[in-house]
Design a protein around this motif. Structure first.
Motif, short mmCIF file in Angstrom:
data_model
loop_
_atom_site.label_atom_id
_atom_site.label_comp_id
_atom_site.label_asym_id
_atom_site.label_seq_id
_atom_site.Cartn_x
_atom_site.Cartn_y
_atom_site.Cartn_z
N LEU A 3 34.43 -34.93 44.16
CA LEU A 3 34.99 -34.05 43.15
C LEU A 3 33.85 -33.47 42.32
O LEU A 3 33.17 -34.20 41.59
CB LEU A 3 35.95 -34.83 42.25
N GLN A 4 33.64 -32.18 42.42
CA GLN A 4 32.52 -31.54 41.76
C GLN A 4 33.04 -30.50 40.77
O GLN A 4 33.63 -29.50 41.17
CB GLN A 4 31.61 -30.87 42.78
N ALA A 5 32.78 -30.75 39.50
CA ALA A 5 33.20 -29.81 38.45
C ALA A 5 32.09 -28.80 38.18
O ALA A 5 30.91 -29.13 38.28
CB ALA A 5 33.53 -30.57 37.18
N CYS A 21 37.01 -27.31 39.89
CA CYS A 21 36.69 -28.60 40.50
C CYS A 21 37.01 -28.51 41.97
O CYS A 21 38.17 -28.28 42.34
CB CYS A 21 37.49 -29.71 39.84
N ASP A 23 37.28 -30.10 45.72
CA ASP A 23 37.70 -31.38 46.27
C ASP A 23 37.34 -31.41 47.74
O ASP A 23 37.99 -30.78 48.55
CB ASP A 23 39.22 -31.50 46.07
N TRP A 35 42.08 -33.34 34.19
CA TRP A 35 40.77 -33.04 33.62
C TRP A 35 40.53 -34.06 32.50
O TRP A 35 41.41 -34.29 31.66
CB TRP A 35 40.72 -31.63 33.07
N THR A 76 41.01 -26.66 45.15
CA THR A 76 40.32 -26.46 43.88
C THR A 76 41.27 -26.65 42.71
O THR A 76 42.42 -26.19 42.74
CB THR A 76 39.69 -25.07 43.81
N TYR A 93 35.22 -33.58 33.38
CA TYR A 93 35.31 -34.11 34.74
C TYR A 93 36.73 -33.89 35.27
O TYR A 93 37.68 -33.84 34.49
CB TYR A 93 35.06 -35.61 34.76
N CYS A 94 36.86 -33.85 36.57
CA CYS A 94 38.18 -33.88 37.16
C CYS A 94 38.28 -35.16 37.99
O CYS A 94 37.28 -35.67 38.50
CB CYS A 94 38.44 -32.67 38.05
#
Length: 115
Positions: A3-5, A21, A23, A35, A76, A93-94
């Protein structure tokens, strides 16, 4: 990273940002997502949730200003943040909701709101 925000930045009070974010493992296809944010010196908190049904929920501190959404096709998650306030300054963050089911945390994205 699963998971990249991204999408954070520095804005003045009243401004807007849109966080994304991605996935990489289709985690939120079958999970409630949220979030979260962690402000300096404070505990992490969840500010917005989106359930598998599409229902959304917000903390009182962001209700009416933030909107959580997702695009299943793009894997996303989004957070549209309007009318930003200095107290919104945090790393965002997610992850899966509730937090006890959270996956490995990504680095998050910094949001800084100046007055």
């Amino acid at each position: 990273v699963q998971l990249q925000a991204s999408g954070g930045g520095s804005v003045q009070a009243g401004g807007s940002l849109r966080l994304s974010c991605t996935d990489s493992r289709r985690i939120f296809s079958n999970n409630h997502m949220a979030w979260y944010r962690r402000a300096p010196g404070k505990q992490r908190e969840s500010v917005a949730q989106i359930f598998t049904t599409g229902t959304t929920n917000y903390s009182d501190s962001v209700k009416g200003r933030f909107t959580i959404s997702r695009d299943r096709g793009k894997n996303t998650l989004y957070l549209q943040m309007n009318s930003l306030k200095p107290e919104d300054t945090a790393v965002y963050y997610c992850n899966v909701w509730p937090v006890r089911y959270a996956r490995i945390w990504g680095q998050g994205t910094q949001v800084t709101v100046s007055s």
